[in-house]
Every structure is written in C-alpha cells, then in structure tokens.
Design an enzyme around this catalytic site. Structure first.
Site, short mmCIF file in Angstrom:
data_model
loop_
_atom_site.label_atom_id
_atom_site.label_comp_id
_atom_site.label_asym_id
_atom_site.label_seq_id
_atom_site.Cartn_x
_atom_site.Cartn_y
_atom_site.Cartn_z
N LEU A 147 0.87 -1.14 0.11
CA LEU A 147 0.04 -0.12 -0.14
C LEU A 147 0.84 1.20 -0.07
CD1 LEU A 147 -3.04 0.15 -0.07
CD2 LEU A 147 -2.44 -2.04 0.54
N TYR A 148 1.99 1.29 0.65
CA TYR A 148 2.99 2.34 0.60
C TYR A 148 3.48 2.50 -0.76
CZ TYR A 148 6.75 5.27 1.89
OH TYR A 148 7.77 6.53 2.06
N HIS A 149 3.71 1.30 -1.40
CA HIS A 149 4.18 1.45 -2.70
C HIS A 149 3.02 2.00 -3.78
CE1 HIS A 149 8.11 -0.39 -2.05
NE2 HIS A 149 7.56 -1.42 -1.74
N SER A 151 0.87 4.14 -3.04
CA SER A 151 0.86 5.70 -2.91
C SER A 151 1.94 6.47 -3.74
CB SER A 151 0.75 6.24 -1.51
OG SER A 151 1.73 5.75 -0.92
N LYS A 152 3.01 5.71 -3.46
CA LYS A 152 4.38 6.28 -4.20
C LYS A 152 4.51 6.01 -5.50
CE LYS A 152 5.64 8.39 -0.29
NZ LYS A 152 5.63 9.83 -0.23
#
Length: 276
Positions: A147-149, A151-152
């Site tokens: 999920l962090y990936h 977003s980025k």
C-alpha cells in the site's frame, strides 16, 4: 536571494530538517502541521519568517483553503514542497479497509491536491518549483510495502505527467527518492497492519519484525539529504528525480535493470501484436 517555501509536514523528518536549514539561512517558510504545538520552539525563534497553519492532508477542502491563504498572506511562494506522509506496512490482505483508505488519502490524494491547489498561484506568478517527496520505494517494491508503494508509485506517475504539463508555465517538478534515513519515519510515524497467522512464513512479515525490533539503523543522513533537496532549486531545468542514499541507488538500479531486461526479452512478442 531570499526565497519563500511552502512545505507540508514541517514538524518532523525531512520537513523539519528543511525548515530549520531554510530559516537559518534567512528564507521564509510557510509550513503545515497537524499539531501547531509541535512547532513552538521554531516559532518562538523565527516568528517573522515562519508562517504556520494546521492541516490534515485527508481534508481536501482544507488543503485548498490553507494553500490559498499562504499565497494570499505571503505573496509569491517560490517553492512548494509536498512532504507530509507516512508508511503503512504489512501484507495487503492484512490491511484493514480503513488503513488502506487513510494511506491513499494522505500520501497520494493529499499530495495530488496540494499540487493542484498551488498550480493556479504558480501560473499566475509566472513560475516556481514543485518538489514531491517520494522514496526509493517509488521505483522499487518490497513485500510488506504494497500500500505504501501504491501511494508512491502513484504520485511518481502523477508528478512525471504534471511536470510535462506545466513546463510551459516555467514551473519545474522534482521527485525526491531517498533511501532509509535517520528520521522518525521508520520507528515512530510508520504504521503496521494487523497480523494474520497465514503470513508468518511470508516475506511480508519481515517488515513487521524490523519495525517491532527497532534495531536496524538507516544509513541516510537526513540533514545532508535536506541540503541537496534545497540546493536542487538552483538547478535549471529542474532535475526530474533526486536519488538520495547509496541504498536508494543500489536498490533502484537493481530493480530498474531487471525491469528493463524483462522488457527487452519481450520485444519480439510486443511487436508481434501490431496490426499488419
């Protein structure tokens, strides 16, 4: 020459390092935080040069109000830094719906809306610079960071496209891709998913163990990174990307090379689908 900067998330991490360095050299900073008390020390020392507003990036209408207010009260703002965000880690299946929504609302939609809110002002004043904090995880991916990936990788595509759209207005866009840095990101601001027993043997569990143990020390010096980010505004045209940290270089180089090699191996297959 004095510059005026608008920076989200100035109370910690890169936002704090940049703000301290900018104020020390005589620049003005318009900063946003969720808790104004967290900036009491800097505000007391730099009351004339530090403009502060409370802002939660999940509140889209508030983003526009704060950005409009900053430009209205300070006049020309030379550099807009979309910095605020956090990491959410764990296997994708383990995340709650609320965690997923908050991560995307903060890191991706919040960043998009910050840039969109600033754009009319930058066009009207004849140009400026947009700096978007990303990560080496905006070009590379690891288990436990889905999920962090998301977003980025999302914000990197957005900024890449926006940079091409607004160059005609003398607006430059730069993505900053740091590796691990000695800020509060990893052990204080990062959030973890709940755990499902099924993932105990998955590589996604490694990120839980790393953060829970708190013993891994990142290699990056955030002060040095902040210096480079600040200095980048003196480069024309704006650098499209800044890779910061040896870990960022090696990780991104490895995964980008693997992706390019995989693409080259599919060249004949790709061409075979063209209409005759």
């Amino acid at each position: 020459m004095q510059h005026t900067w608008f920076i989200t998330g100035v109370n910690s991490g890169f936002g704090r390092h940049m703000t301290e360095q900018l104020l020390a050299r005589g620049d003005r900073v318009a900063g946003t935080v969720r808790d104004l008390d967290s900036m009491a020390d800097l505000s007391a020392r730099h009351s004339d040069a530090l403009w502060l507003a409370k802002l939660d990036l999940t509140d889209t209408p508030a983003i526009r109000r704060v950005v409009d207010l900053a430009f209205g009260e300070l006049g020309i703002i030379d550099v807009v830094v979309s910095n605020a965000g956090y990491g959410l880690f764990g296997a994708a299946e383990e995340m709650t719906d609320e965690q997923i929504t908050h991560q995307i609302d903060t890191n991706l939609i919040g960043s998009i809306q910050t840039v969109r809110a600033a754009m009319p002002h930058l066009r009207k004043q004849g140009g400026g610079r947009i700096i978007q904090l990303s990560t080496m995880g905006g070009q590379a991916a690891f288990p436990g960071g889905s999920l962090y990936h998301a977003s980025k990788w999302g914000i990197e595509g957005f900024i890449d496209a926006v940079g091409q759209e607004v160059a005609v207005f003398n607006i430059g866009c730069t993505l900053v891709e740091p590796g691990g840095a000695r800020t509060n990101f990893r052990y204080q601001s990062s959030r973890l998913s709940p755990k499902l027993d099924a993932y105990e043997t998955s590589p996604a569990r490694t990120v839980h163990r790393t953060i829970e143990e708190g013993t891994s020390i990142p290699i990056g010096d955030p002060g040095k990174m902040a210096e480079i980010i600040i200095a980048s505004v003196n480069h024309h045209p704006a650098p499209k990307r800044l890779a910061l940290g040896s870990d960022a270089y090696y990780v991104m180089h490895k995964q980008l090379t693997e992706r390019l090699n995989a693409l080259e191996a599919q060249k004949e297959l790709a061409f075979s689908t063209d209409a005759s």
